[in-house]
Design a protein around this motif. Structure first.
Motif, PDB file in Angstrom:
ATOM      1  N   LYS A   1       0.821  -1.215   0.000  1.00  0.00           N
ATOM      2  CA  LYS A   1       0.000   0.000   0.000  1.00  0.00           C
ATOM      3  C   LYS A   1       0.856   1.267   0.000  1.00  0.00           C
ATOM      4  N   GLY A   2       1.942   1.228  -0.793  1.00  0.00           N
ATOM      5  CA  GLY A   2       2.769   2.408  -0.974  1.00  0.00           C
ATOM      6  C   GLY A   2       3.754   2.684   0.132  1.00  0.00           C
ATOM      7  N   LYS A   3       3.901   1.765   1.073  1.00  0.00           N
ATOM      8  CA  LYS A   3       4.836   1.971   2.181  1.00  0.00           C
ATOM      9  C   LYS A   3       5.804   0.799   2.279  1.00  0.00           C
ATOM     10  N   VAL A   4       7.041   1.096   2.729  1.00  0.00           N
ATOM     11  CA  VAL A   4       8.011   0.033   2.989  1.00  0.00           C
ATOM     12  C   VAL A   4       7.700  -0.528   4.372  1.00  0.00           C
ATOM     13  N   VAL A   5       7.212  -1.781   4.405  1.00  0.00           N
ATOM     14  CA  VAL A   5       6.791  -2.362   5.685  1.00  0.00           C
ATOM     15  C   VAL A   5       7.823  -3.345   6.238  1.00  0.00           C
ATOM     16  N   GLU A   6       8.712  -3.841   5.382  1.00  0.00           N
ATOM     17  CA  GLU A   6       9.778  -4.734   5.832  1.00  0.00           C
ATOM     18  C   GLU A   6      11.016  -4.472   4.992  1.00  0.00           C
ATOM     19  N   ARG A   7      12.194  -4.682   5.590  1.00  0.00           N
ATOM     20  CA  ARG A   7      13.428  -4.552   4.835  1.00  0.00           C
ATOM     21  C   ARG A   7      14.513  -5.411   5.466  1.00  0.00           C
ATOM     22  N   GLY A   8      15.444  -5.900   4.627  1.00  0.00           N
ATOM     23  CA  GLY A   8      16.518  -6.759   5.091  1.00  0.00           C
ATOM     24  C   GLY A   8      16.939  -7.706   3.996  1.00  0.00           C
ATOM     25  N   ASP A   9      17.873  -8.636   4.309  1.00  0.00           N
ATOM     26  CA  ASP A   9      18.249  -9.620   3.288  1.00  0.00           C
ATOM     27  C   ASP A   9      17.265 -10.782   3.335  1.00  0.00           C
ATOM     28  N   HIS A  10      17.440 -11.733   2.413  1.00  0.00           N
ATOM     29  CA  HIS A  10      16.485 -12.834   2.276  1.00  0.00           C
ATOM     30  C   HIS A  10      16.354 -13.645   3.570  1.00  0.00           C
ATOM     31  N   GLU A  11      17.473 -14.029   4.143  1.00  0.00           N
ATOM     32  CA  GLU A  11      17.448 -14.876   5.344  1.00  0.00           C
ATOM     33  C   GLU A  11      16.734 -14.176   6.492  1.00  0.00           C
ATOM     34  N   THR A  12      17.025 -12.889   6.659  1.00  0.00           N
ATOM     35  CA  THR A  12      16.420 -12.122   7.760  1.00  0.00           C
ATOM     36  C   THR A  12      14.905 -12.029   7.587  1.00  0.00           C
ATOM     37  N   LEU A  13      14.463 -11.742   6.355  1.00  0.00           N
ATOM     38  CA  LEU A  13      13.030 -11.542   6.112  1.00  0.00           C
ATOM     39  C   LEU A  13      12.241 -12.845   6.225  1.00  0.00           C
ATOM     40  N   VAL A  14      12.836 -13.942   5.791  1.00  0.00           N
ATOM     41  CA  VAL A  14      12.150 -15.239   5.894  1.00  0.00           C
ATOM     42  C   VAL A  14      11.863 -15.573   7.352  1.00  0.00           C
ATOM     43  N   LYS A  15      12.804 -15.249   8.216  1.00  0.00           N
ATOM     44  CA  LYS A  15      12.667 -15.568   9.643  1.00  0.00           C
ATOM     45  C   LYS A  15      11.680 -14.657  10.363  1.00  0.00           C
TER      46      LYS A  15
END
Length: 605
Positions: A575-589
């Protein structure tokens, strides 16, 4: 005479749409129209003089006819007869030669004016924003460039010339008639309305029938298009509606025949009436002229004079009718220019800053600083987006459809401008950078690859016109497409077809990547490059992209997460906002949106 008087088709009448959309004839509009004639004022003077002289000389043979009758035939003077016929023939030749000169000058002038207008229109349209092309009908844009500007040529060579010719012819004819006999001239002019009124009335009726006929013709074409197409035929067979469709076509066809007969007979009766009325004027002139000569012995009036009066009256019918319709021609001409000027006046939304910068170096450092964007303030697309892309690194953006991913891509090369915040390249607001400089340093591999209907080599050279064959092949090897091209019968000279239709989606995409590699931009953007490809094509694209990501500054918009696992940072947009950020491993967890997207795709892999 009837043929000259009546203008068939839409010639003499305005449609309701034309009446409603008629532009106001104002001094600024007229001034702007005539401004296109200013560079060609010398040719314009020649054209006007040629039209006037040609019109005057065109009437001379008719005037000389009176002298041929009086001085040659009635006086039985053969030398005079030969001299007058020779003079008449000579004037006729001169008149036609002048007409040729006038036609050439008019066509030359019209072609050059439309040349100027087309160039100006094309240049202006190229500067229009991406928003203009996404919201405007493509057919309308092409019509302005072709039919509308082409219509200007018809105005200059047709409408303008006809008006001046008719005025000149009418003036010469009237002056000559009144010089010979004011009484007969007046009688002839009084008859003219008898010719004009039925012309207008019957012409309007025929135009109404024609409009109705066109509507039924459109209905018939619609039925044919719907029922005789592959899909339409299949549908009618499956639903057993052949008889229904035949009855529908038969009824429309019957209405069309009825209207055609009606229009044809209206024309026949019209010509009968016109032939009667066009004979009244000459008969009255013969009658009154005969009475003046026979009963009153008018020696100033000759048989030749009466013959000339009748001939000149006949020459007046066409110009008078044409000038009565001048309003229609003028309104249509004004509407044509008005439509063209409407496009010329479209504001350039994305333009260079007057002091646009062209930095010496380009590293590709990209910063989105509190960026917001909307088309409608009530429906924001991006809201306070912040991220940074360092030189030599890669950032991926993922998220559900409609999250604003493609909007971010469009903002970087300034296809649109932000409505809040800033986009910085190497620390400079991109709105202060020269547009050409900005776009030359950015390479975008779009989701829908566009290829021109030319050869593979020509499509690749679009990125770098002076590229050598070895450079082209090197770029194609890096894009994992050289082996495929080499295996084609004509290799790099293979024609790809309209929009590259002779190639598969994966082949087109790899050509697009090769085109970007050939250009060597400082910042590369991949906009969902594998979203619509099969797994084999996707693998080939990934093999082409990975080396580029390893050595380039790159931004990746991804639908398939498998293409971004090695990105330095992943942004999750919603919805036009950055709600999560990080590398693949971090975001999966994290167990958030990214986790859900990843697990969903893995289940369907």
């Amino acid at each position: 005479m009837g043929g000259n008087g009546f203008k068939g088709g839409r010639g003499g009448f305005l449609t309701e749409e034309e009446k409603q959309n008629s532009p106001k004839i104002t001094a600024p509009l007229l001034k702007r129209m005539f401004s296109y004639l200013v560079p060609y004022w010398k040719q314009l003077i020649v054209s006007v003089l040629a039209i006037i002289i040609s019109s005057v000389f065109g009437v001379f043979p008719t005037i000389l006819t009176g002298r041929i009758i009086d001085e040659g035939l009635l006086q039985q003077d053969l030398p005079v007869l030969i001299r007058l016929i020779g003079l008449s023939f000579g004037v006729l030749i001169i008149s036609n030669l002048i007409s040729v000169v006038e036609s050439y000058v008019n066509v030359w002038m019209a072609e050059n004016i439309t040349y100027d207008m087309r160039n100006k229109m094309y240049s202006h349209l190229q500067r229009m924003s991406h928003r203009f092309f996404t919201t405007s009908k493509q057919g309308d844009i092409i019509t302005r460039m072709t039919s509308d500007i082409g219509g200007v040529q018809s105005v200059l060579t047709g409408t303008w010339t006809n008006i001046l010719q008719n005025f000149a012819t009418l003036t010469v004819a009237l002056v000559t008639m009144y010089t010979k006999s004011p009484l007969l001239a007046t009688i002839g002019i009084v008859v003219v309305p008898l010719f004009i009124l039925p012309t207008k009335r019957v012409g309007k009726r025929r135009w109404e029938i024609t409009l109705e006929s066109r509507k039924h013709n459109d209905d018939i074409n619609q039925i044919l298009n719907e029922t005789l197409s592959v899909s339409g035929q299949l549908l009618s067979k499956l639903f057993v509606t052949e008889n229904y469709e035949f009855d529908r076509y038969q009824e429309a066809n019957k209405q069309m025949i009825r209207l055609n007969i009606k229009e044809s007979m209206a024309g026949k009766w019209f010509r009968v009436v016109i032939n009667i009325f066009t004979s009244i004027g000459p008969m009255l002139i013969y009658l009154v002229g005969g009475i003046l000569i026979i009963e009153y012995g008018n020696t100033d009036l000759t048989i030749g004079d009466i013959t000339v009066m009748v001939a000149l009256l006949g020459r007046m019918y066409g110009p008078v009718n044409s000038l009565l319709n001048i309003q229609v021609d003028v309104i249509r001409s004004m509407a044509l220019f008005d439509r063209i000027f409407e496009y010329f006046d479209l504001p350039v939304e994305i333009d260079n800053d007057p002091e646009a910068l062209k930095p010496e170096t380009f590293t590709g450092e990209l910063v989105f600083d509190a960026v917001s964007f909307h088309y409608d303030p009530e429906q924001p697309i991006l809201n306070n987006v912040n991220f940074e892309l360092k030189p030599g690194s890669s950032v991926a953006i993922v998220g559900p459809s409609g999250a604003g991913k493609s909007t971010i891509i469009n903002l970087i090369p300034r296809l649109y401008d932000v409505t809040g915040g800033r986009v910085l390249l190497d620390g400079v607001d991109i709105r202060k950078l020269d547009l050409a400089y900005l776009r030359q340093h950015i390479g975008v591999v779009t989701q829908d690859t566009y290829l021109f209907n030319g050869t593979i080599k020509e499509n690749l050279l679009y990125a770098k016109p002076d590229a050598t064959q070895s450079e082209i092949e090197k770029a194609c090897r890096e894009a994992n497409i050289h082996a495929f091209i080499s295996g084609l019968p004509k290799g790099y000279d293979t024609v790809v077809g309209n929009r590259g239709m002779k190639l598969s989606g994966g082949e087109k995409q790899r050509l697009s990547i090769a085109r970007i590699i050939l250009r060597k931009p400082g910042l590369i953007i991949f906009d969902e490059a594998t979203s619509s490809l099969d797994s084999i094509s996707e693998h080939a694209i990934q093999e082409a992209i990975e080396p580029i990501l390893a050595k380039s500054t790159s931004l990746i918009i991804a639908h398939r997460l498998s293409t971004i696992l090695s990105a330095d940072e992943i942004l999750v947009l919603e919805k036009g906002k950055v709600v999560e950020r990080g590398d693949h491993e971090t975001l999966v967890k994290k167990g958030g949106i990214y986790t859900m997207l990843y697990e969903t795709q893995m289940r369907h892999a």
